[in-house]
Design an enzyme around this catalytic site. Sequence first.
Site, PDB file in Angstrom:
ATOM      1  N   ASP A   8      28.491 -26.029 -22.958  1.00  0.00           N
ATOM      2  CA  ASP A   8      28.269 -24.925 -23.887  1.00  0.00           C
ATOM      3  C   ASP A   8      29.001 -25.230 -25.195  1.00  0.00           C
ATOM      4  OD1 ASP A   8      27.684 -22.479 -24.961  1.00  0.00           O
ATOM      5  OD2 ASP A   8      29.178 -21.377 -23.795  1.00  0.00           O
ATOM      6  N   ASP A 103      22.293 -23.971 -27.391  1.00  0.00           N
ATOM      7  CA  ASP A 103      23.592 -24.654 -27.334  1.00  0.00           C
ATOM      8  C   ASP A 103      24.187 -24.726 -25.939  1.00  0.00           C
ATOM      9  OD1 ASP A 103      24.181 -21.906 -27.173  1.00  0.00           O
ATOM     10  OD2 ASP A 103      26.220 -22.321 -27.823  1.00  0.00           O
ATOM     11  N   GLU A 104      23.355 -24.563 -24.931  1.00  0.00           N
ATOM     12  CA  GLU A 104      23.914 -24.397 -23.595  1.00  0.00           C
ATOM     13  C   GLU A 104      22.962 -24.960 -22.553  1.00  0.00           C
ATOM     14  OE1 GLU A 104      24.976 -20.396 -21.225  1.00  0.00           O
ATOM     15  OE2 GLU A 104      24.639 -20.189 -23.355  1.00  0.00           O
TER      16      GLU A 104
END
Length: 349
Positions: A8, A103-104
């Site tokens: 993350d 983003d993860e």
Amino acid sequence: MRKILHADCDCFFAAVEMRDNPALTELPLAIGGSPERRGVIATCNYPARVFGIHSAMPTARALRLCPHLTLLPGNFEKYREVSQQIQAIFHELTPLVEPLSLDEAFLDVSQVEGFSGSATWMARWLKEECLARTGITLSVGVAPNKFLAKIASDWEKPNGLTVITPERMEDFLQALPVKKLHGVGPATGARLDAMGIATCEALREVPLERLVEAFGKFGKRLFELARGIDERPVRLERERKSISVESTFAQDLPDLASCRQALAPLCQKLMERIARHGHPPLAGIVVKVRFDDFSVTTLESRGLAPSPESFSRLLEQAWERGRRPVRLIGVGARLLPELHRRQLTLPIE
Ligand SMILES: [Mg+2]
């Protein structure tokens, strides 16, 4: 035992802006919609968090908390590009990548033979590569399953690396607050609190039947999570068709006026989720209503952009179909299929 990583990025959108303009690094900075248009904060950096600002907060409130906040509208084209670079690094490690947002992602590295099979070394490699190639820091959690990996990545944020080995899992779980468990939101958290259950250790003492009685199907899930059981596989990327949020109310909403009131926080949550996905092009909006007799009606409007006003109109039409107390409301946005994205896009605000 599986080896799952949850990777993350730390305050992703803000991190990209700080990378490209280091003068912003020490200033409180947020990416979000304008306060005049009832925008919400999508991401903020750590100096902004000192003021109590967090994602999903209305921008107007954030500006009251920190009048000198640097507010940027966000460059989602750029964020998508950086996201693709980062996802490519994930894929160098394993093909088993499940992206959760820009983003993860979850990575299943159980079968990876490099790094002597050490998931900790793999996590270190990811962090180093990501920083070297994109200038963005990652927090990574390593665990035998998804829910623990996700908790672990959050444990030492920012720039964290937390490893929950099978040996450490037992101690970790015992002390783990139940509010950290996947799916335990404020409502369930409050009910567990009222039952005197604060940690997984306490949760384990509650018999399965009692949990099912109190929480329905989720009771079984709670029983399993408290014992570190989570068999959900890491799923490969599918094309996402919609983004939605819904809420089941503690008490049925008696009339249309109370439904309208419940709509605002849902819309806000939806806008935040759309931002987390990098403002993809949208094709329309959806409202779902479940009445107290469990009948469900869904209404969709192609071509409408998500706004409190458009959802309110659609909600009214949906409510007219049942005219009864309401158990649940859901709001969502349909995404434009990948193929058509270049041909037609809707403004999102
Ligand atoms: Mg993040």
